[in-house]
Design a protein around this motif. Sequence first.
Motif, PDB file in Angstrom:
ATOM      1  N   MET A  39       0.850  -1.181   0.000  1.00 17.34           N
ATOM      2  CA  MET A  39       0.000   0.000   0.000  1.00 17.34           C
ATOM      3  C   MET A  39       0.893   1.240   0.000  1.00 17.34           C
ATOM      4  O   MET A  39       1.971   1.232   0.565  1.00 17.34           O
ATOM      5  N   ARG A  40       0.394   2.275  -0.654  1.00 12.35           N
ATOM      6  CA  ARG A  40       1.118   3.540  -0.725  1.00 12.35           C
ATOM      7  C   ARG A  40       0.129   4.684  -0.610  1.00 12.35           C
ATOM      8  O   ARG A  40      -1.015   4.573  -1.036  1.00 12.35           O
ATOM      9  N   VAL A  41       0.591   5.800  -0.060  1.00 16.99           N
ATOM     10  CA  VAL A  41      -0.259   6.972   0.099  1.00 16.99           C
ATOM     11  C   VAL A  41       0.333   8.145  -0.680  1.00 16.99           C
ATOM     12  O   VAL A  41       1.544   8.251  -0.822  1.00 16.99           O
ATOM     13  N   GLY A  42      -0.546   8.977  -1.214  1.00 19.99           N
ATOM     14  CA  GLY A  42      -0.121  10.184  -1.907  1.00 19.99           C
ATOM     15  C   GLY A  42      -0.929  11.366  -1.422  1.00 19.99           C
ATOM     16  O   GLY A  42      -2.068  11.217  -0.985  1.00 19.99           O
ATOM     17  N   ILE A  43      -0.321  12.535  -1.502  1.00 19.38           N
ATOM     18  CA  ILE A  43      -0.973  13.777  -1.084  1.00 19.38           C
ATOM     19  C   ILE A  43      -0.965  14.731  -2.265  1.00 19.38           C
ATOM     20  O   ILE A  43       0.043  14.853  -2.966  1.00 19.38           O
ATOM     21  N   GLY A  44      -2.083  15.406  -2.488  1.00 15.85           N
ATOM     22  CA  GLY A  44      -2.174  16.383  -3.564  1.00 15.85           C
ATOM     23  C   GLY A  44      -2.696  17.706  -3.058  1.00 15.85           C
ATOM     24  O   GLY A  44      -3.388  17.773  -2.047  1.00 15.85           O
ATOM     25  N   HIS A  45      -2.352  18.754  -3.776  1.00 14.85           N
ATOM     26  CA  HIS A  45      -2.825  20.099  -3.435  1.00 14.85           C
ATOM     27  C   HIS A  45      -2.991  20.900  -4.722  1.00 14.85           C
ATOM     28  O   HIS A  45      -2.229  20.737  -5.675  1.00 14.85           O
ATOM     29  N   ASP A  46      -3.980  21.778  -4.718  1.00 17.27           N
ATOM     30  CA  ASP A  46      -4.120  22.735  -5.805  1.00 17.27           C
ATOM     31  C   ASP A  46      -4.874  23.950  -5.294  1.00 17.27           C
ATOM     32  O   ASP A  46      -5.707  23.844  -4.384  1.00 17.27           O
ATOM     33  N   THR A  47      -4.571  25.102  -5.869  1.00 16.68           N
ATOM     34  CA  THR A  47      -5.264  26.356  -5.577  1.00 16.68           C
ATOM     35  C   THR A  47      -5.388  27.124  -6.886  1.00 16.68           C
ATOM     36  O   THR A  47      -4.443  27.172  -7.668  1.00 16.68           O
ATOM     37  N   HIS A  48      -6.560  27.708  -7.114  1.00 13.99           N
ATOM     38  CA  HIS A  48      -6.768  28.597  -8.259  1.00 13.99           C
ATOM     39  C   HIS A  48      -7.535  29.823  -7.783  1.00 13.99           C
ATOM     40  O   HIS A  48      -8.361  29.744  -6.874  1.00 13.99           O
ATOM     41  N   ARG A  49      -7.267  30.927  -8.445  1.00 12.63           N
ATOM     42  CA  ARG A  49      -7.992  32.157  -8.096  1.00 12.63           C
ATOM     43  C   ARG A  49      -9.369  32.142  -8.757  1.00 12.63           C
ATOM     44  O   ARG A  49      -9.574  31.494  -9.788  1.00 12.63           O
ATOM     45  N   LEU A  50     -10.280  32.857  -8.149  1.00 11.60           N
ATOM     46  CA  LEU A  50     -11.629  33.026  -8.681  1.00 11.60           C
ATOM     47  C   LEU A  50     -11.655  34.230  -9.612  1.00 11.60           C
ATOM     48  O   LEU A  50     -10.998  35.241  -9.345  1.00 11.60           O
ATOM     49  N   GLY A  51     -12.419  34.109 -10.704  1.00  5.68           N
ATOM     50  CA  GLY A  51     -12.541  35.212 -11.642  1.00  5.68           C
ATOM     51  C   GLY A  51     -13.893  35.184 -12.332  1.00  5.68           C
ATOM     52  O   GLY A  51     -14.566  34.151 -12.370  1.00  5.68           O
ATOM     53  N   PRO A  52     -14.291  36.309 -12.901  1.00  3.67           N
ATOM     54  CA  PRO A  52     -15.594  36.393 -13.577  1.00  3.67           C
ATOM     55  C   PRO A  52     -15.588  35.665 -14.919  1.00  3.67           C
ATOM     56  O   PRO A  52     -14.531  35.418 -15.514  1.00  3.67           O
ATOM     57  N   GLY A  53     -16.776  35.302 -15.359  1.00  4.64           N
ATOM     58  CA  GLY A  53     -16.940  34.769 -16.705  1.00  4.64           C
ATOM     59  C   GLY A  53     -16.583  33.305 -16.869  1.00  4.64           C
ATOM     60  O   GLY A  53     -16.454  32.837 -18.000  1.00  4.64           O
ATOM     61  N   ARG A  54     -16.402  32.589 -15.769  1.00  2.00           N
ATOM     62  CA  ARG A  54     -16.091  31.149 -15.853  1.00  2.00           C
ATOM     63  C   ARG A  54     -17.025  30.390 -14.928  1.00  2.00           C
ATOM     64  O   ARG A  54     -17.396  30.891 -13.868  1.00  2.00           O
ATOM     65  N   PRO A  55     -17.382  29.169 -15.309  1.00  4.33           N
ATOM     66  CA  PRO A  55     -18.199  28.357 -14.395  1.00  4.33           C
ATOM     67  C   PRO A  55     -17.336  27.858 -13.235  1.00  4.33           C
ATOM     68  O   PRO A  55     -16.123  27.658 -13.396  1.00  4.33           O
ATOM     69  N   LEU A  56     -17.950  27.664 -12.080  1.00  2.00           N
ATOM     70  CA  LEU A  56     -17.255  27.092 -10.931  1.00  2.00           C
ATOM     71  C   LEU A  56     -17.515  25.591 -10.934  1.00  2.00           C
ATOM     72  O   LEU A  56     -18.656  25.144 -10.789  1.00  2.00           O
ATOM     73  N   ILE A  57     -16.445  24.815 -11.132  1.00  2.96           N
ATOM     74  CA  ILE A  57     -16.545  23.358 -11.156  1.00  2.96           C
ATOM     75  C   ILE A  57     -15.644  22.817 -10.062  1.00  2.96           C
ATOM     76  O   ILE A  57     -14.444  23.114 -10.015  1.00  2.96           O
ATOM     77  N   LEU A  58     -16.225  22.021  -9.167  1.00  3.72           N
ATOM     78  CA  LEU A  58     -15.489  21.417  -8.061  1.00  3.72           C
ATOM     79  C   LEU A  58     -15.799  19.928  -8.015  1.00  3.72           C
ATOM     80  O   LEU A  58     -16.962  19.545  -7.878  1.00  3.72           O
ATOM     81  N   GLY A  59     -14.783  19.113  -8.155  1.00  2.00           N
ATOM     82  CA  GLY A  59     -14.987  17.665  -8.125  1.00  2.00           C
ATOM     83  C   GLY A  59     -15.856  17.165  -9.253  1.00  2.00           C
ATOM     84  O   GLY A  59     -16.559  16.167  -9.107  1.00  2.00           O
ATOM     85  N   GLY A  60     -15.823  17.876 -10.382  1.00  2.00           N
ATOM     86  CA  GLY A  60     -16.642  17.488 -11.528  1.00  2.00           C
ATOM     87  C   GLY A  60     -18.088  17.910 -11.430  1.00  2.00           C
ATOM     88  O   GLY A  60     -18.910  17.536 -12.254  1.00  2.00           O
ATOM     89  N   VAL A  61     -18.413  18.730 -10.436  1.00  2.00           N
ATOM     90  CA  VAL A  61     -19.785  19.199 -10.213  1.00  2.00           C
ATOM     91  C   VAL A  61     -19.830  20.706 -10.420  1.00  2.00           C
ATOM     92  O   VAL A  61     -19.022  21.445  -9.845  1.00  2.00           O
ATOM     93  N   ARG A  62     -20.773  21.148 -11.228  1.00  2.00           N
ATOM     94  CA  ARG A  62     -20.936  22.593 -11.432  1.00  2.00           C
ATOM     95  C   ARG A  62     -21.645  23.178 -10.214  1.00  2.00           C
ATOM     96  O   ARG A  62     -22.715  22.701  -9.820  1.00  2.00           O
TER      97      ARG A  62
END
Length: 165
Positions: free
Chosen positions: A1-24
């Motif tokens: 067994m192995r474990v991995g850790i991930g991270h991401d950050t993006h800024r919010l901006g106008p004119g784009r849909p908000l999608i989180l985990g594949g959900v709008r």
Amino acid sequence: MRVGIGHDTHRLGPGRPLILGGVRVEHDRGLVGHSDADVVLHAVTDALLGAAGLGDIGDAYPDTDPAHRDRDSAFFVRDTLGRLNRDGWGVVNVDVTIFAQEPKLGPVKQAIRRRLAELLGLDVGAVNVKAKTGEKVGAIGRAEAIGCHAAALIERVSPQPPQGV
């Protein structure tokens, strides 16, 4: 067994849909990035790649590649899962924490959980989604960005292929 850790950050901006985990998610701003900027799927992809010792999302899917422009981030998860499966690994479980001052994510956490389970071929019980605010501190607390941390546990499901084959 192995474990991995991930991270991401993006800024919010106008004119784009908000999608989180594949959900709008309904919001007046969306995440800005080369692909659809889904921080949840990016962090999960990073966690899976890390667990398998395959680098990170920037190595596997560089934002300099025009093929990834506005790409649905589900592609990164599915493609990474295929790589893990070919190398004899299967996902045991994932745990994600989304950091967002706004919008409030309580109403969509279960939908994100179900979508992650679907993408990873897991039972919903093997996926956990938590949401935290930034407590009005930093870019997340000022509602300028959304971030995500993810942890993934993988296990060997088939014999390791011979080296160099």
